[in-house]
Enzyme design. Structure first.
Site, PDB file in Angstrom:
ATOM      1  N   ASP A  58     -22.557  26.382  10.138  1.00  0.00           N
ATOM      2  CA  ASP A  58     -22.399  25.508  11.299  1.00  0.00           C
ATOM      3  C   ASP A  58     -21.323  24.458  11.007  1.00  0.00           C
ATOM      4  O   ASP A  58     -21.444  23.701  10.050  1.00  0.00           O
ATOM      5  CB  ASP A  58     -23.733  24.819  11.614  1.00  0.00           C
ATOM      6  CG  ASP A  58     -23.666  24.022  12.904  1.00  0.00           C
ATOM      7  OD1 ASP A  58     -22.838  24.370  13.760  1.00  0.00           O
ATOM      8  OD2 ASP A  58     -24.432  23.051  13.042  1.00  0.00           O
ATOM      9  N   SER A  79     -27.873  27.096  13.827  1.00  0.00           N
ATOM     10  CA  SER A  79     -27.111  26.046  14.503  1.00  0.00           C
ATOM     11  C   SER A  79     -27.928  24.762  14.495  1.00  0.00           C
ATOM     12  O   SER A  79     -29.117  24.760  14.167  1.00  0.00           O
ATOM     13  CB  SER A  79     -26.766  26.474  15.924  1.00  0.00           C
ATOM     14  OG  SER A  79     -27.932  26.806  16.637  1.00  0.00           O
ATOM     15  N   CYS A  80     -27.276  23.694  14.854  1.00  0.00           N
ATOM     16  CA  CYS A  80     -27.850  22.350  14.846  1.00  0.00           C
ATOM     17  C   CYS A  80     -29.153  22.309  15.639  1.00  0.00           C
ATOM     18  O   CYS A  80     -29.192  22.895  16.707  1.00  0.00           O
ATOM     19  CB  CYS A  80     -26.838  21.387  15.472  1.00  0.00           C
ATOM     20  SG  CYS A  80     -27.325  19.680  15.349  1.00  0.00           S
ATOM     21  N   PRO A  81     -30.230  21.698  15.224  1.00  0.00           N
ATOM     22  CA  PRO A  81     -30.363  20.850  14.043  1.00  0.00           C
ATOM     23  C   PRO A  81     -31.010  21.542  12.838  1.00  0.00           C
ATOM     24  O   PRO A  81     -31.415  20.888  11.893  1.00  0.00           O
ATOM     25  CB  PRO A  81     -31.328  19.773  14.548  1.00  0.00           C
ATOM     26  CG  PRO A  81     -32.277  20.538  15.413  1.00  0.00           C
ATOM     27  CD  PRO A  81     -31.452  21.629  16.043  1.00  0.00           C
TER      28      PRO A  81
END
Lengths: 81, 388
Positions: free
Chosen positions: A46, A19-21
């Protein structure tokens, strides 16, 4: 327009499940290691990547070639100028 | 163009396309103001703690049963947010169970625990302790902002270090693409039934809770559509210089502060609502710990919840450890060590007591505008970018 399905990437980066980042950071790092003219393929799950990766390419001066939706992940193709 | 094409276009705009951070920020502030007018300030951690307390009660750590999650407003706010974000994710066909590699799971556990500690010290995550604290004219919001900036810097340093020393791959997604629209319609039906059930209940609080459920569902929907992320707004100025989200967050806080200023001036809410005895140490230290952890987690309080709603397993792990740690630590802080009464972590400072309502608003607006100008300038000059 490049036919994405026939592209042979020089390097494939697996960011599935991240997931981010993390997908962004790993993509940037992988691109820095590539030689100019080479192509990176990124696999990401994502939903944010669909905005983030093209935007990052524009900002950092990479050529975003496009993406292909597969079941369960998306393939992104980026060329280092 | 035919009418059905216009209808399709509207559906595309509202349910499929991503909103810009500015659009998201303005809409978020609108729903936050409406929620405070309708019932109470928005928050995340109170609800998480309620859920954590049920686990602690279940294992015998707590003797008294905590309030029922469906009749405890803080918990209802989170249920609404998750439902709204889930409806957004499924209708846009972006929902799927994303299972991360092992390193991410370890990071999720550590970050979740630290977020629980930070939010206990600051009496709120970056919603209750920062966004809503500023909007409710509490000095603690500014202290937490300072702590967050330093914490995020540390978190970014960690991420860059991790990138040099570890690589992790092998995560998977369990795709639900084929059933996502059905899941979305079921969730919408549950939401509508929930609102109806609250509205038609005999309880005095039913009406208020029903409205709160509706408004927080709007908050969750808007946050997911705009991928509204306070972590991003603090992190990217350091990491890439990019400031689009930071501008959206700054604008959102400014509008919310303006709205809640009027609500408090009109006497609709008590002046001391969401002004906690955390100025300056609780907010500062809590913000620092929370800031570092939320970067590693990849989501703050609200950001973790809307990512849970789109199927990110990493954030589900974060939320579980966040909720448990917060409820355990708050049990000791509140009941055993009684730190709030003793004032160990600071006092409650309501800015209008010192500057008047106008002065307090001008002070907060100046700080937010300075932040906006700073990240905007940094985007071009890249003076504070330490990223790759």
């Amino acid at each position: 327009m490049v036919d994405l399905s026939t592209i042979k990437p020089d390097e494939v980066l697996d960011c599935k499940g991240l997931s981010c980042p993390m997908p962004m950071l790993k993509t940037k790092k992988a691109l820095q290691k590539l030689g100019s003219g080479q192509i990176l393929e990124v696999l990401s799950t994502d939903p944010g990547s669909k905005n983030d990766i093209p935007k990052m390419c524009e900002k950092e001066g990479y050529e975003f070639l496009g993406m292909i939706e597969e079941t369960g992940y998306t393939r992104f193709f980026i060329k280092k100028k | 163009m035919s009418f059905s094409e216009s209808l399709k276009g509207l559906y595309q705009t509202v349910f499929k396309n991503n909103y810009s951070p500015i659009t998201g920020g303005i809409l978020l502030a609108l729903f936050v103001i409406l929620l405070e007018m309708w019932y109470r300030p928005w928050g995340i951690v109170g609800g998480l703690r309620n859920w954590g307390e049920w686990v602690l009660y279940g294992i015998g750590f707590l003797e008294e049963a905590p309030p029922h999650p469906l009749w405890f407003s803080s918990s209802v706010l989170n249920i609404g947010l998750i439902l709204g974000a889930f409806i957004s994710a499924t209708l846009a066909n972006e929902f799927g169970l994303r299972i991360p590699p092992r390193l991410e799971i370890i990071k999720a556990i550590v970050a979740g625990i630290l977020m629980g500690i930070g939010s206990a010290l600051a009496q709120g995550c970056n919603i209750g302790g920062f966004y809503m604290a500023i909007a409710n004219l509490s000095a603690s919001g500014i202290a937490m902002m300072l702590g967050l900036v330093v914490g995020v810097f540390i978190g970014v340093k960690y991420l860059l270090w991790e990138l040099e020393h570890f690589s992790s791959s092998g995560g998977i997604e369990i795709s639900t693409k084929k059933i996502n629209p059905v899941l979305g319609i079921i969730a919408l039906a549950i939401l509508l039934y929930g609102i109806y059930a609250y509205f038609s209940s005999d309880s005095e609080e039913g009406l208020l809770l029903g409205g709160a459920l509706l408004l927080t569902a709007c908050i969750g929907f808007v946050m997911h559509r705009s991928r509204f992320c306070i972590v991003n707004s603090f992190r990217e100025p350091f990491l890439s210089g990019e400031a689009e989200m930071a501008r959206g967050v700054a604008l959102s806080i400014l509008i919310a502060t303006f709205g809640i200023l009027l609500i408090k001036m009109a006497g609709i809410r008590e002046p001391m609502t969401y002004v906690t005895p955390t100025f300056v140490w609780g907010a500062l230290i809590g913000g620092l710990i929370f800031g570092a952890a939320m970067v590693v987690a990849g989501g703050c309080g609200s950001g973790a919840l809307w990512r849970v709603a789109e199927g990110q397993v990493k954030l589900m792990i974060v939320v579980i450890f966040f909720a448990l740690t917060n409820s355990i630590l708050r049990y000791y802080l509140d009941n055993v060590w009684e730190v709030w009464d003793k004032g160990w972590l600071g006092g409650a400072v309501f800015l209008p007591d010192y500057f008047g309502y106008g002065g307090a608003f001008i002070l907060l607006a100046l700080i937010i505008i300075l932040w906006y100008l700073f990240v905007d300038w940094n985007e071009k000059s890249e003076k504070f970018v330490i990223g790759l």
